[in-house]
Design an enzyme around this catalytic site. Sequence first.
Site, PDB file in Angstrom:
ATOM      1  N   PRO A   2       0.838  -3.100  -2.949  1.00  0.00           N
ATOM      2  CG  PRO A   2       0.586  -1.285  -4.333  1.00  0.00           C
ATOM      3  CD  PRO A   2       1.538  -1.910  -3.393  1.00  0.00           C
ATOM      4  CD  GLU A   3       0.899  -9.012  -1.840  1.00  0.00           C
ATOM      5  OE1 GLU A   3       0.422 -10.145  -2.030  1.00  0.00           O
ATOM      6  OE2 GLU A   3       1.464  -8.682  -0.791  1.00  0.00           O
ATOM      7  CG  HIS A 112       5.490  11.622  -1.498  1.00  0.00           C
ATOM      8  ND1 HIS A 112       6.850  11.405  -1.525  1.00  0.00           N
ATOM      9  CD2 HIS A 112       5.194  12.023  -0.242  1.00  0.00           C
ATOM     10  CE1 HIS A 112       7.349  11.660  -0.324  1.00  0.00           C
ATOM     11  NE2 HIS A 112       6.358  12.045   0.468  1.00  0.00           N
ATOM     12  NE  ARG A 131       8.039   3.091   1.975  1.00  0.00           N
ATOM     13  CZ  ARG A 131       7.632   2.279   2.936  1.00  0.00           C
ATOM     14  NH1 ARG A 131       8.258   1.142   3.134  1.00  0.00           N
ATOM     15  NH2 ARG A 131       6.601   2.582   3.667  1.00  0.00           N
TER      16      ARG A 131
END
Length: 323
Positions: A2-3, A112, A131
């Site tokens: 995500p940017e 997660h 992650r």
Amino acid sequence: MPELPEVETIVRMLGPHVEGKRIESADLRLGRMLLGMTTVNFASALKGQAIDRVLRRGKYIILELGGCSLVIHLGMTGQLTFSPADYVENAGFIRTVTGLEKPKGVHPVDKHTHLILNLAGGERVLFRDPRTFGKIFLVPGRDWPLHPRLSILGEEPLTLRIPAFLKRSFPTGSARPIKALLLDQSFLAGVGNIYADEALFRSGIHPMTLVRDLGDEARSRLLEAVKDVLRKGIRNSGTSFSDYRKPDGTEGSNQERLKVYGRGGEPCRACGTTLEKSLVAQRGTVHCPKCQARARTRTAKQAERIPGAGPRKSGKRAGAVPA
DNA sequence: AATTCGCCCTGTCGGC
DNA sequence: TGCCGACAGGGCGAAT
């Protein structure tokens, strides 16, 4: 990953669903995602708080609450989704008003899912991050711009006034590769690996070009390209290259329109040349060796001034890359 | 002072 | 089929 465009899409889509609503309880399931306080204190700080506004700064998502601000960074694989009241999970499937469905929308809560904000009436905001590179923290009041992680951020690219920025904030004499500068959040806030590669391609600049070797024209062209690729990313609801999802769980579409990122070894969409993959600033980097000609050093430029030594055969400038 | 490097973490993929 | 190493990378703190 995500940017800016992905985070902006999330903020724009999530805001209308949650603004004005109250957090009945907060369930933080992985303590190390949280910075600066204990899970217990976090839960009690959020309980009963109204969500006044959802906004973005760089790649950070900010939820301004009644008495504090909840700040979330999605890291590489973070997802922030909105689970409507009528979504009930059932063994990996989702039961909607129309029946049992494969979870093509909001991902079910799983190992997660690290934070659950329970809103009134069964609505939920889910933060999921396989992650676990993401981060969560609280800031008193509306003072999130003062937090050390946000106070160092550079300007917002979308509202950048390029001539002023060139004078004020573009380093001179820096020996860094230009791609390293683009990734530096204290330079511009929100540009990451995908959009850095795309902007460099669009402006016809080799990612290894040293910052000090870029002329004013190239710098200006690059900043315009950054704005262009970010706006295009937002128009396409972000790039779902791997984990990124919109708040409704569906994918963005910008990955279909990427010119170079993730396309190493494939033909350039502009000239057909095989795109090269390399490592720049410790990041996987893809560029077109023809459209993005290698940087010329200062000494090479000086050598070019020798009478008779004309520029390269092709009259086309490297920057003349079609959109 | 400026820049690079190492590390955190886990799902996915290619090779054997 | 299954094991295993390589890879992906944002950002921080240490090293150079």
